[in-house]
Design an enzyme around this catalytic site. Structure first.
Site, short mmCIF file in Angstrom:
data_model
loop_
_atom_site.label_atom_id
_atom_site.label_comp_id
_atom_site.label_asym_id
_atom_site.label_seq_id
_atom_site.Cartn_x
_atom_site.Cartn_y
_atom_site.Cartn_z
N LYS A 65 4.69 41.68 33.89
CA LYS A 65 3.91 41.97 32.68
C LYS A 65 2.97 43.16 32.88
O LYS A 65 2.75 43.61 34.02
CB LYS A 65 3.13 40.71 32.29
CG LYS A 65 4.04 39.53 31.92
CD LYS A 65 3.21 38.37 31.36
CE LYS A 65 4.09 37.19 31.00
NZ LYS A 65 3.29 36.12 30.32
N TYR A 109 9.19 36.42 21.89
CA TYR A 109 8.37 35.21 21.93
C TYR A 109 8.40 34.44 20.61
O TYR A 109 7.46 33.70 20.31
CB TYR A 109 6.93 35.59 22.27
CG TYR A 109 6.70 35.87 23.75
CD1 TYR A 109 6.88 34.87 24.70
CD2 TYR A 109 6.28 37.13 24.19
CE1 TYR A 109 6.64 35.11 26.05
CE2 TYR A 109 6.04 37.37 25.53
CZ TYR A 109 6.23 36.36 26.46
OH TYR A 109 6.00 36.59 27.80
N ASN A 127 -0.84 36.81 33.10
CA ASN A 127 -0.39 35.99 34.22
C ASN A 127 0.77 36.62 35.00
O ASN A 127 1.60 35.92 35.56
CB ASN A 127 -0.09 34.56 33.77
CG ASN A 127 1.05 34.48 32.79
OD1 ASN A 127 1.54 35.50 32.31
ND2 ASN A 127 1.49 33.27 32.48
N HIS A 156 6.70 36.66 33.59
CA HIS A 156 7.38 35.67 32.75
C HIS A 156 8.69 35.32 33.43
O HIS A 156 9.32 36.19 34.03
CB HIS A 156 7.68 36.25 31.36
CG HIS A 156 8.65 35.40 30.58
ND1 HIS A 156 8.25 34.29 29.89
CD2 HIS A 156 10.00 35.47 30.46
CE1 HIS A 156 9.33 33.71 29.35
NE2 HIS A 156 10.39 34.41 29.68
N GLU A 191 17.40 35.36 26.68
CA GLU A 191 16.45 36.38 27.09
C GLU A 191 17.15 37.54 27.81
O GLU A 191 16.76 38.70 27.64
CB GLU A 191 15.38 35.75 27.99
CG GLU A 191 14.49 34.76 27.21
CD GLU A 191 13.46 34.07 28.07
OE1 GLU A 191 13.42 34.30 29.30
OE2 GLU A 191 12.67 33.29 27.50
#
Ligand code: CMP
Length: 140
Positions: free
Chosen positions: A10, A50, A113, A116, A127
């Protein structure tokens, strides 16, 4: 069984120069990098990726964060790749992530975080197809 899973490094981890350290963990654990690209997500791309979270209170901030800078997207391949990647990442919230996991070591908040990872083989398929054409994935 040998599986593929989608991993995203990310914007926080890309910005903090952790791409190499994170990819090293995948490779050292026996997961092969079957595909790899860096890209700046558009708002539409992030919202579509998402979509299952679109009713959550954090959806807008999640999308804003994911488009705040470039991401690095990988297909990881190996035995039990979905579960193995989730073990390497640790819990979504870095405060709950086990010591030595990617999120314990590189994440700063549940919203930032570091990585993913697909949560099932079904979401992995969706995905992976979201970001990669079949001829961009090297399954050797
Ligand atoms: P990820 O695995 O990318 O999937 C959805 C993301 O939403 C999750 O990681 C978190 O980074 C992000 N997120 C932001 N806020 C929250 C929250 N309060 N609870 C769960 N996930 C959150």
């Amino acid at each position: 069984a040998v599986e593929q899973t989608l991993s995203i490094i990310k914007p926080d981890a890309v910005g903090n120069h952790h791409i190499g350290a994170i990819i090293q963990r995948f490779e050292e654990s026996g997961l092969k990098i079957a595909a790899l690209k860096m890209l700046q997500l558009s708002r539409e791309q992030a919202e579509g990726f998402y979509a299952e979270h679109s009713e959550r209170p954090f959806f807008t901030s999640l999308v804003e964060f994911m488009i705040s800078g470039p991401v690095c997207v990988q297909v990881l391949q190996g035995e039990s790749a979905v579960a193995r990647n989730r073990e390497l990442m640790g819990a979504t919230n870095p405060e709950e992530a086990a010591p030595g996991t990617i999120r314990a070591d590189f994440a700063t908040a549940v919203s930032a975080n570091a990585v993913h990872g697909s949560d099932s083989q079904a979401s992995a398929r969706r995905e992976i197809d979201y970001f990669f054409a079949a001829d961009e994935i090297y399954t050797r």
